[in-house]
Design a protein around this motif. Structure first.
Motif, short mmCIF file in Angstrom:
data_model
loop_
_atom_site.label_atom_id
_atom_site.label_comp_id
_atom_site.label_asym_id
_atom_site.label_seq_id
_atom_site.Cartn_x
_atom_site.Cartn_y
_atom_site.Cartn_z
N ALA A 82 35.88 38.16 25.06
CA ALA A 82 36.74 39.44 25.30
C ALA A 82 36.13 40.45 26.02
N GLU A 83 37.36 41.20 26.52
CA GLU A 83 36.96 42.44 27.43
C GLU A 83 35.95 43.25 26.77
N GLY A 84 34.76 43.24 27.65
CA GLY A 84 33.58 44.31 26.97
C GLY A 84 32.51 43.52 26.42
N ASP A 85 32.88 42.16 26.25
CA ASP A 85 31.63 41.20 25.49
C ASP A 85 30.78 41.03 26.40
N VAL A 86 29.53 40.81 25.77
CA VAL A 86 28.25 40.15 26.47
C VAL A 86 28.66 38.84 26.28
N SER A 128 30.92 37.60 39.08
CA SER A 128 30.78 39.56 39.36
C SER A 128 31.59 39.96 40.54
N ALA A 129 31.37 39.20 41.82
CA ALA A 129 32.17 39.29 43.10
C ALA A 129 33.59 39.39 42.81
N LYS A 130 33.96 38.53 42.01
CA LYS A 130 35.46 38.41 41.60
C LYS A 130 35.96 39.43 40.50
N GLY A 131 35.26 40.41 40.27
CA GLY A 131 35.45 41.39 39.30
C GLY A 131 35.57 40.96 38.04
N LEU A 187 33.02 39.90 35.79
CA LEU A 187 31.84 40.06 35.04
C LEU A 187 30.79 41.64 35.69
N ARG A 188 30.20 41.97 34.97
CA ARG A 188 29.24 43.17 35.63
C ARG A 188 27.97 42.81 34.65
N VAL A 211 32.23 41.02 30.28
CA VAL A 211 33.35 40.64 30.84
C VAL A 211 33.98 42.04 31.29
N GLN A 212 34.60 41.99 32.32
CA GLN A 212 35.44 43.31 32.80
C GLN A 212 36.93 43.22 32.61
N PRO A 213 37.44 44.43 32.37
CA PRO A 213 39.01 44.49 31.99
C PRO A 213 39.71 43.81 33.30
#
Length: 264
Positions: A39-43, A69-72, A74-75, A84-86
């Motif tokens: 989910a969003e925000g999960d590691v 990450s380049a696709k937005g 992951l961070r 996981v990013q929003p």
């Protein structure tokens, strides 16, 4: 699960191609993110576990994470892990991201977004195309319309083939109209959203009831004809208005189609 080299090409910003084992790892992780496995925000799963899970090397996992990450999606932070990013941070017009959303079943929100985009964009495209089209572009537009008419009038085709060709010529019609604007940015945007647009047209057809029977085909053809007639008459106001009617009908059909998705 091991990943053999894939034939498909993975693009980053339309330039960097990723194939083979790395392409398979990117595909699998992107699909998991789009499908909500994390989910969003999960590691996400630890690197060592992903190595075992995907049966790839650490370097492949790290490069896959870098691409996502380049696709937005992951961070990565040393102190916070890879999260996981929003969805709003994702490159939503990236062809891979769009494909993963479709394959993961995230069709409803994607198609709603596409409908809003079409309502904002396409009436203006019809106006500008009508005003700016060159003679060669007008000839290509006429050819696209004639192909659409041929499918409409050929009742002898098997229904499944006719239905597929109806979708193909519909896309060609809109592609030819966009080409009349002479904007490479618009043409690339259409190419990016084409897979989702094909899915949307198919959903509209299901809502109309012509998955096997061509119910509603005449109405669709008449609305496209109104756009084409205004284009040929070089009446930009009428072309814009006709396209707005066409897209609003698509919205109404899709809203009915969303109920079909809810039953899936």
């Amino acid at each position: 699960m091991a990943y053999a080299p894939k034939d498909s090409v993975y693009e980053l910003s339309g330039r960097i191609e990723v194939r083979g084992i790395l392409g398979g790892a990117v595909d699998e992780l992107g699909l998991r993110i789009a499908g909500g496995v994390w989910a969003e925000g999960d590691v996400i799963t630890r690197e060592a576990d992903l190595v075992d899970d995907l049966r790839v090397s650490r370097s492949v996992v790290r490069e896959a994470v870098r691409i996502l990450s380049a696709k937005g999606m992951l961070r990565s932070r040393t102190s916070d892990g890879t999260r996981v990013q929003p969805t709003a941070s994702w490159r939503l017009l990236d062809p891979d991201v769009m494909e993963w959303r479709i394959r993961a079943g995230d069709r409803k929100s994607l198609l709603r977004d596409l409908l809003r985009l079409r309502l904002v964009l396409e009436p203006g495209v019809a106006r500008t195309a009508t005003e700016l089209a060159s003679d060669a572009q007008r000839a290509a537009m006429a050819q696209a319309w004639e192909a659409k008419v041929d499918v409409y009038e050929n009742a002898d085709l098997p229904s499944d083939i006719r239905r597929r060709q109806f979708v193909e010529t519909d896309l060609d019609f809109h592609r030819a109209l966009i080409a009349c604007v002479s904007s490479e940015l618009l043409e690339q945007l259409f190419a990016v959203i084409e897979a989702a647009l094909e899915l949307l047209i198919d959903l509209q057809m299901q809502a109309r009831g012509y998955t096997s029977e061509m119910i509603g085909m005449r109405e669709s053809q008449e609305m496209h004809e109104a756009v084409f007639a205004a284009f040929c008459a070089r009446d930009a106001d009428a072309a814009e208005a006709a396209m707005r009617v066409l897209i609003q009908c698509a919205i109404d059909d899709a809203n009915a189609g969303f109920k079909l998705l809810d039953k899936d």
